[in-house]
Design an enzyme around this catalytic site. Structure first.
Site, PDB file in Angstrom:
ATOM      1  N   ASP A  53      -2.746 -17.571  -1.280  1.00  0.00           N
ATOM      2  CA  ASP A  53      -2.766 -17.855   0.151  1.00  0.00           C
ATOM      3  C   ASP A  53      -3.639 -16.817   0.849  1.00  0.00           C
ATOM      4  O   ASP A  53      -3.790 -15.686   0.363  1.00  0.00           O
ATOM      5  CB  ASP A  53      -1.336 -17.813   0.703  1.00  0.00           C
ATOM      6  CG  ASP A  53      -1.288 -18.235   2.166  1.00  0.00           C
ATOM      7  OD1 ASP A  53      -2.101 -19.096   2.564  1.00  0.00           O
ATOM      8  OD2 ASP A  53      -0.449 -17.693   2.911  1.00  0.00           O
ATOM      9  N   ASP A 330     -34.127   2.640 -56.479  1.00  0.00           N
ATOM     10  CA  ASP A 330     -33.769   3.992 -56.062  1.00  0.00           C
ATOM     11  C   ASP A 330     -35.048   4.758 -55.760  1.00  0.00           C
ATOM     12  O   ASP A 330     -35.953   4.842 -56.603  1.00  0.00           O
ATOM     13  CB  ASP A 330     -32.972   4.696 -57.171  1.00  0.00           C
ATOM     14  CG  ASP A 330     -32.398   6.023 -56.709  1.00  0.00           C
ATOM     15  OD1 ASP A 330     -31.219   6.053 -56.335  1.00  0.00           O
ATOM     16  OD2 ASP A 330     -33.137   7.032 -56.745  1.00  0.00           O
ATOM     17  N   ILE A 331     -35.134   5.309 -54.538  1.00  0.00           N
ATOM     18  CA  ILE A 331     -36.320   6.085 -54.170  1.00  0.00           C
ATOM     19  C   ILE A 331     -36.302   7.395 -54.956  1.00  0.00           C
ATOM     20  O   ILE A 331     -35.315   8.131 -54.954  1.00  0.00           O
ATOM     21  CB  ILE A 331     -36.332   6.357 -52.651  1.00  0.00           C
ATOM     22  CG1 ILE A 331     -36.385   5.018 -51.880  1.00  0.00           C
ATOM     23  CG2 ILE A 331     -37.512   7.231 -52.266  1.00  0.00           C
ATOM     24  CD1 ILE A 331     -36.275   5.165 -50.374  1.00  0.00           C
ATOM     25  N   ASN A 338     -35.860  15.119 -48.104  1.00  0.00           N
ATOM     26  CA  ASN A 338     -35.011  15.691 -47.056  1.00  0.00           C
ATOM     27  C   ASN A 338     -35.125  17.214 -47.026  1.00  0.00           C
ATOM     28  O   ASN A 338     -35.184  17.828 -45.953  1.00  0.00           O
ATOM     29  CB  ASN A 338     -33.549  15.281 -47.285  1.00  0.00           C
ATOM     30  CG  ASN A 338     -33.275  13.844 -46.876  1.00  0.00           C
ATOM     31  OD1 ASN A 338     -33.936  13.310 -45.992  1.00  0.00           O
ATOM     32  ND2 ASN A 338     -32.315  13.214 -47.530  1.00  0.00           N
ATOM     33  N   ASP A 347     -35.275   9.691 -42.936  1.00  0.00           N
ATOM     34  CA  ASP A 347     -34.982   8.440 -42.220  1.00  0.00           C
ATOM     35  C   ASP A 347     -36.246   7.605 -42.034  1.00  0.00           C
ATOM     36  O   ASP A 347     -36.225   6.373 -42.155  1.00  0.00           O
ATOM     37  CB  ASP A 347     -34.353   8.741 -40.860  1.00  0.00           C
ATOM     38  CG  ASP A 347     -32.927   9.279 -40.972  1.00  0.00           C
ATOM     39  OD1 ASP A 347     -32.344   9.195 -42.071  1.00  0.00           O
ATOM     40  OD2 ASP A 347     -32.412   9.785 -39.951  1.00  0.00           O
ATOM     41  N   GLU A 373     -30.194   6.337 -50.791  1.00  0.00           N
ATOM     42  CA  GLU A 373     -31.546   5.846 -51.053  1.00  0.00           C
ATOM     43  C   GLU A 373     -31.562   4.711 -52.068  1.00  0.00           C
ATOM     44  O   GLU A 373     -32.606   4.379 -52.618  1.00  0.00           O
ATOM     45  CB  GLU A 373     -32.443   6.988 -51.548  1.00  0.00           C
ATOM     46  CG  GLU A 373     -32.090   7.551 -52.904  1.00  0.00           C
ATOM     47  CD  GLU A 373     -31.032   8.648 -52.860  1.00  0.00           C
ATOM     48  OE1 GLU A 373     -30.968   9.434 -53.809  1.00  0.00           O
ATOM     49  OE2 GLU A 373     -30.271   8.725 -51.865  1.00  0.00           O
TER      50      GLU A 373
END
Length: 473
Positions: A53, A330-331, A338, A347, A373
């Protein structure tokens, strides 16, 4: 269709009347005698629709609606204002406060129930999307509620379907003050244009010449590309029964002629805001699905996705009598990347490696980041010989072109070792295929890296793929 309806009115007789009407249609009814009580009930998520209302002491219905619609926790609850106020300015004021509809007393039972049912269907759909989107919030996707509260509803794309010049020449300019408007005067083409135009709202005149406007609305609801586009119907005042039928088939809102400009714009804004909100919810659901099955760094599928679908792919291959190849990659010496260049460089290598994987395989092949990896490629309808050719092509694409890291400031050499096996015996566990590929990868590493080794099923001889010229890593 069960739903919880909150009736808010300070006159007990009005509350009793609405409660009886709604209970007779098997709705659950809650009541509140003032705005503060209504806000508390809504905050506890105890209702699906509010019949509100306007003329109440302490806090009128306009203020209650504004507070509900400005609160991210309650803005999605449909609000229907039910009041004795009947001027266009009152309706516009209610719509601008965020109301989904504005019904003038005395309200026909048929109109009231039809509107409540229509809003209940839409609310249930939105609730389902909201529930599915909750997981997306937990995994970092931004919730759309705050954007929805701030959305003005302006700047939408509207398709106006009307074949009477006296009508669309008046309505088009009205809408164009806030939106981009296309006018379709041929109703037979309207569905196709709506499907291709990515519109936020379709406005349909139900008084088309030689064409049933309700059938057009039904067609829009039946097509996947227009199923969720809001529909605003416009009709003559005497077409009440057709409007009610329109609500049943999926029309979201309606206006009676003569059309008031401010009310038209207010109702258009309301529907466009809803469209944007539900689109955001659907996007969140899709994003949460993608995030659950996708590796965030590389964009490839993740291990969870692979493990879920690998058995299915193996079953399909066996049932069709087709081979299935599996590669483990596998790298080489990734830890040294790294250590020597930093994890940012690592990355960069992973992202570029994933890109080269995509370029070396087909669309039907499944490429996943298995962890760290390590990667897995599943190739349907591929035997050991073809898989070996693909592996060698991929190995060369990695070894022959140095990887850019640190935003292109450095380029480093990268190689990959690959193990291959195939599923060629019906009923063989896919885990055995994975194990053979893993063993093949281990042998590739032991043989000097930068090479692909294939191990066939026990009934076939193993094969060693030749290493390309260059330094093994």
């Amino acid at each position: 269709m069960s739903a919880r309806i909150l009736v808010v009115d300070d006159v007990p007789a009005n509350v009793k009347l609405l409660e009886a009407r709604l209970s007779a249609e098997y709705f659950d009814v809650l009541t509140a005698s003032n705005g503060a009580e209504a806000l508390q009930i809504c905050q506890r998520a105890e209702c699906d629709i509010i019949l509100l209302d306007v003329m109440m002491p302490d806090m009128d219905g306009f203020e209650v609606c504004r507070r509900l619609k400005s609160n991210p926790a309650t803005h999605f609850i449909p609000v229907v204002m039910v009041t004795a106020l009947d001027s266009p300015s009152d309706r516009v004021r209610g719509l601008e406060a965020g109301a989904d509809d504005f019904l003038t007393k005395p309200v026909s039972d048929v109109v009231l129930i039809a509107r409540v049912r229509s809003l209940t269907r839409l609310k249930m759909m939105t609730d389902e999307l909201r529930m599915r989107a909750l997981t997306s919030i937990e995994i970092g996707v931004q919730a759309p509620e705050r954007n929805a509260v701030a959305d003005s509803g302006r700047g939408g794309r509207i398709l106006l379907v009307d074949d009477r010049p006296s009508s669309y020449e008046r309505l088009g300019p009205m809408l164009a003050t806030e939106h981009s408007v296309d006018v379709e005067t041929n109703p037979a083409e309207a569905v196709f244009n709506a499907a291709d135009g990515n519109y936020d709202l379709v406005i349909v005149s139900l008084d088309l010449n030689d064409f049933d406007g309700l059938r057009l609305c039904s067609q829009l609801r039946s097509l996947e590309r227009t199923r969720h586009v809001p529909i605003l119907a416009i009709a003559e005042a005497e077409n009440n029964s057709r409007l009610l039928r329109g609500l049943e088939i999926g029309v979201n809102d309606y206006l009676l002629r003569p059309v008031d400009k401010n009310e038209l714009l207010a109702r258009a804004r309301t529907q466009i805001r809803k469209r944007r909100y539900t689109d955001h919810l659907r996007d969140n659901v899709q994003n949460s699905i993608e995030m659950a099955i996708t590796d965030a760094l590389t964009g490839l599928h993740n291990r969870r996705y692979m493990e879920t679908h690998l058995a299915t792919l193996a079953d399909q291959a066996a049932s069709r009598g087709k081979p299935l190849a599996l590669m483990m990659l596998d790298i080489d010496y990734f830890k040294s990347i790294n250590d020597n260049y930093g994890h940012d460089a690592g990355d960069d290598v992973l992202r570029e490696f994933a890109m080269r994987v995509r370029k070396s395989i087909r669309g039907i092949d499944l490429a996943c980041r298995y962890g760290g990896e390590e990667f897995v490629i599943v190739m349907p309808e591929t035997d050991l010989h073809v898989a070996g050719m693909v592996a060698e092509r991929l190995r060369r694409s990695v070894a022959n072109e140095p990887f850019a890291v640190h935003k292109g400031e450095k380029r480093i050499e990268v190689t990959v070792s690959i193990g291959i096996s195939t599923l060629e015996q019906k009923g063989e566990p896919i885990a055995d295929v994975m194990k053979r590929a893993d063993n093949a990868l281990y042998r590739a590493k032991n043989e000097g890296r930068n090479r692909a080794v294939a191990i066939a099923p026990v009934h076939q001889p193993s094969s060693f793929l030749p290493q390309a010229a260059g330094r093994g890593r």
